[in-house]
Motif scaffolding. Structure first.
Motif, PDB file in Angstrom:
ATOM      1  N   ILE A  37       0.842  -1.200   0.000  1.00 53.04           N
ATOM      2  CA  ILE A  37       0.000   0.000   0.000  1.00 53.04           C
ATOM      3  C   ILE A  37       0.877   1.250   0.000  1.00 53.04           C
ATOM      4  CG2 ILE A  37      -1.860   1.225   1.207  1.00 53.04           C
ATOM      5  CD1 ILE A  37      -2.770  -1.546   0.518  1.00 53.04           C
ATOM      6  N   LEU A  38       0.442   2.261  -0.740  1.00 54.43           N
ATOM      7  CA  LEU A  38       1.052   3.582  -0.651  1.00 54.43           C
ATOM      8  C   LEU A  38       0.011   4.553  -0.099  1.00 54.43           C
ATOM      9  CD1 LEU A  38       3.286   5.704  -1.194  1.00 54.43           C
ATOM     10  CD2 LEU A  38       2.277   6.019  -3.472  1.00 54.43           C
ATOM     11  N   VAL A  39       0.324   5.169   1.048  1.00 52.36           N
ATOM     12  CA  VAL A  39      -0.490   6.257   1.611  1.00 52.36           C
ATOM     13  C   VAL A  39       0.198   7.561   1.244  1.00 52.36           C
ATOM     14  CG1 VAL A  39      -1.343   7.328   3.732  1.00 52.36           C
ATOM     15  CG2 VAL A  39      -1.358   4.834   3.508  1.00 52.36           C
ATOM     16  N   ILE A  40      -0.573   8.510   0.730  1.00 52.65           N
ATOM     17  CA  ILE A  40      -0.011   9.793   0.302  1.00 52.65           C
ATOM     18  C   ILE A  40      -0.407  10.880   1.288  1.00 52.65           C
ATOM     19  CG2 ILE A  40       0.051  11.529  -1.528  1.00 52.65           C
ATOM     20  CD1 ILE A  40      -0.735   9.266  -3.494  1.00 52.65           C
ATOM     21  N   GLY A  41       0.595  11.630   1.788  1.00 51.79           N
ATOM     22  CA  GLY A  41       0.328  12.741   2.685  1.00 51.79           C
ATOM     23  C   GLY A  41       1.258  12.738   3.880  1.00 51.79           C
ATOM     24  N   SER A  42       1.134  13.761   4.733  1.00 51.77           N
ATOM     25  CA  SER A  42       2.086  13.910   5.836  1.00 51.77           C
ATOM     26  C   SER A  42       1.431  14.345   7.142  1.00 51.77           C
ATOM     27  CB  SER A  42       3.151  14.950   5.455  1.00 51.77           C
ATOM     28  OG  SER A  42       2.552  16.217   5.219  1.00 51.77           O
ATOM     29  N   ARG A  65      -4.083  12.777   9.712  1.00 54.65           N
ATOM     30  CA  ARG A  65      -5.000  11.890   8.981  1.00 54.65           C
ATOM     31  C   ARG A  65      -4.231  10.738   8.352  1.00 54.65           C
ATOM     32  NH1 ARG A  65      -7.411  15.583   5.230  1.00 54.65           N
ATOM     33  NH2 ARG A  65      -5.237  15.891   4.726  1.00 54.65           N
ATOM     34  N   GLU A  66      -3.079  11.042   7.753  1.00 55.36           N
ATOM     35  CA  GLU A  66      -2.290  10.004   7.083  1.00 55.36           C
ATOM     36  C   GLU A  66      -1.666   9.036   8.095  1.00 55.36           C
ATOM     37  OE1 GLU A  66      -3.636  12.789   4.702  1.00 55.36           O
ATOM     38  OE2 GLU A  66      -1.987  13.441   6.012  1.00 55.36           O
ATOM     39  N   HIS A  67      -1.265   9.558   9.261  1.00 57.27           N
ATOM     40  CA  HIS A  67      -0.776   8.673  10.314  1.00 57.27           C
ATOM     41  C   HIS A  67      -1.893   7.729  10.753  1.00 57.27           C
ATOM     42  CE1 HIS A  67       1.403   8.242  14.479  1.00 57.27           C
ATOM     43  NE2 HIS A  67       1.375   7.120  13.786  1.00 57.27           N
ATOM     44  N   ALA A  68      -3.122   8.271  10.903  1.00 51.44           N
ATOM     45  CA  ALA A  68      -4.254   7.444  11.312  1.00 51.44           C
ATOM     46  C   ALA A  68      -4.601   6.397  10.253  1.00 51.44           C
ATOM     47  CB  ALA A  68      -5.471   8.338  11.590  1.00 51.44           C
ATOM     48  N   LEU A  69      -4.581   6.787   8.978  1.00 52.74           N
ATOM     49  CA  LEU A  69      -4.858   5.837   7.898  1.00 52.74           C
ATOM     50  C   LEU A  69      -3.811   4.722   7.864  1.00 52.74           C
ATOM     51  CD1 LEU A  69      -5.936   8.351   5.108  1.00 52.74           C
ATOM     52  CD2 LEU A  69      -7.371   6.522   6.040  1.00 52.74           C
ATOM     53  N   VAL A  72       4.645   5.506   2.986  1.00 52.71           N
ATOM     54  CA  VAL A  72       3.963   6.789   3.170  1.00 52.71           C
ATOM     55  C   VAL A  72       4.793   7.880   2.516  1.00 52.71           C
ATOM     56  CG1 VAL A  72       2.800   8.296   4.812  1.00 52.71           C
ATOM     57  CG2 VAL A  72       3.210   5.915   5.423  1.00 52.71           C
ATOM     58  N   ALA A  73       4.154   8.649   1.637  1.00 53.32           N
ATOM     59  CA  ALA A  73       4.867   9.711   0.913  1.00 53.32           C
ATOM     60  C   ALA A  73       4.198  11.060   1.168  1.00 53.32           C
ATOM     61  CB  ALA A  73       4.871   9.406  -0.590  1.00 53.32           C
ATOM     62  N   PRO A  74       4.874  12.026   1.816  1.00 55.73           N
ATOM     63  CA  PRO A  74       6.210  11.912   2.399  1.00 55.73           C
ATOM     64  C   PRO A  74       6.218  11.430   3.847  1.00 55.73           C
ATOM     65  CG  PRO A  74       5.518  14.192   2.468  1.00 55.73           C
ATOM     66  CD  PRO A  74       4.386  13.423   1.817  1.00 55.73           C
ATOM     67  N   GLY A  75       5.039  11.334   4.488  1.00 54.99           N
ATOM     68  CA  GLY A  75       4.982  10.852   5.860  1.00 54.99           C
ATOM     69  C   GLY A  75       5.413  11.900   6.874  1.00 54.99           C
TER      70      GLY A  75
END
Length: 427
Positions: free
Chosen positions: A3-8, A11-15, A30-33
């Motif tokens: 999986i690739l999660v996009i964002g920093s 919300r992205e940490h929770a996803l 995670v990009a960029p995390g």
């Protein structure tokens, strides 16, 4: 699956945290995390569509989950579809529902969805003439994306004109303010309704309430969100389907009719007025910070739900949402000075102690991991979420965790959840 999660953000940490719980997931990038997702961070900006596509090809990513609105409005879903990789989010055409407030209002009117009376302007002179014909308060909005800060509630005619000048002439929000929307001020209480959508069907998440203003008692400048809780006593679960029938499903029909079916998360920002529900705005992704308490309450594996949305099979796959019965409340800790100028680089300690508390999770947002330390790296830095058998208990536990965390030049509201607690007490 990879999986690739996009964002920093938080919300992205929770996803990422929620997706890691899925037995279907083998590896997450995670990009960029941020400092909370550092184990698999990838140094690609969320607006670098070409870079993200190249990474997905290189790493044989199976599924992409964009968190923020920017990559969606830039067409990340279309770009992933072009290389045959499923992406949980709307097309660029549908992302205009958030990317352009003028487009969103036009779509609401076409779908017969209740919303505030409005008009759009590109001329300061025409906007002033409109303001002079109306009574304050008025709401002045930048048409484009402004990180949750492009909405000004003007209490006087003069304030409304200053807001117009700031957006159209002074370019306070850059190109996002080339067009503005001026609308009537709605009186009531705000509610967040988020739905998983597969282009035709909508599956409602529990209700949530955000706290937008920086100051306690909902005073001061608008922010991206200072805290949230779920469920919101303003709309118990039995009311959600009726709200979705009024504010979400007609829009899905309208977008499908236009040949651009909406798939992903549709977030309806609602105002519960004396005249009934009215839509303030749509977002085309999980809200932040609503996402964090909502995912804390979600017992279901999130990945099959996301896949059903992409595949258009929410109904066919008989997808249901299983929830933990507790309330969840999240408090956002910011750098002092946010949403305007603020310092960065403050060391954050006490995260392990906060996370060690039962049914508590600290989601990192504006942080970075450097020299074996977690440092602040943004305006909204952390979202501290706790579950409780009651909303009051969730609040008490969340603030107990907040008190374990130390960061210089930090700020947080102390009244998150109070409106809901008061409403419950008055029942």
């Amino acid at each position: 699956m990879r999986i690739l999660v996009i964002g920093s953000g938080g919300r992205e940490h929770a996803l990422t945290w929620k997706l890691k719980q899925s037995p279907l997931v083998d590896e997450i990038f995670v990009a960029p995390g941020n400092g909370g997702t550092f184990a698999h961070n990838v140094n690609i900006a969320d607006n670098d569509i070409d870079g993200l596509v190249a990474f997905v090809k290189e790493k044989n990513i199976d599924f992409v989950v964009p968190g923020p609105e920017l990559p969606l409005t830039l067409g990340i879903t279309d770009a992933m579809q072009a290389i045959g990789v499923p992406c949980f989010g709307p097309s660029k055409a549908c992302a205009k529902l958030e990317g352009s407030k003028a487009f969103s209002k036009e779509a609401m009117i076409a779908a017969n969805i209740p919303t505030a009376a409005y008009d759009t302007f590109q001329s300061e002179q025409e906007a002033f003439a409109f303001i002079d014909k109306h009574q304050a308060p008025l709401v002045v909005k930048a048409d484009g994306l402004a990180a949750g800060k492009g909405v000004i509630i003007a209490q006087t005619i003069e304030e409304a004109k200053q807001a117009v000048k700031a957006m159209l002439s002074d370019k306070k929000f850059g190109d996002a303010g080339n067009t503005i929307v001026i609308e009537e001020f709605l009186i009531g209480e705000e509610l967040s309704l988020l739905c998983f959508c597969d282009g035709e069907n909508a599956l409602a998440l529990p209700s949530a309430q955000d706290h937008k203003a920086i100051g306690e008692g909902d005073t001061g400048l608008n922010t991206g969100g200072m805290g949230a809780y779920s469920p919101a006593p303003l709309a118990q679960d039995e009311k959600l389907e009726k709200l979705a029938d009024i504010t979400v499903r007609p829009l899905l029909k309208e977008m499908a009719k236009r040949g651009t079916p909406f798939k992903g998360i549709l977030y309806a920002g609602l105002m519960m007025t004396a005249q009934g529900v009215k839509v303030l705005e749509y977002n085309v992704r999980f809200g932040d910070p609503e996402c964090q308490p909502l995912l804390m309450r979600m017992k279901s594996d999130i990945l099959p739900i996301m896949q059903a949305c992409v595949n258009g099979t929410l109904k066919k796959d008989n997808i249901h949402l299983e929830l933990y019965p507790q309330s969840a409340l999240g408090v956002v800790i910011t750098a002092k000075g946010y949403p305007e100028s603020y310092p960065k680089g403050m060391e954050i300690t006490g995260l392990d102690e906060a996370n060690a508390l039962e049914n508590t999770m600290v989601f990192q947002a504006g942080t970075k991991f450097e020299n074996n330390k977690i440092l602040s790296n943004g305006g909204r830095v952390l979202c501290v979420v706790a579950l409780g058998d009651t909303l009051q208990e969730a609040k008490d536990k969340s603030y107990q965790a907040v008190n374990k965390i130390k960061m210089e030049n930090s700020y947080y509201r102390r009244d998150i959840g109070d409106k809901g607690i008061k409403r419950l007490a008055n029942k």
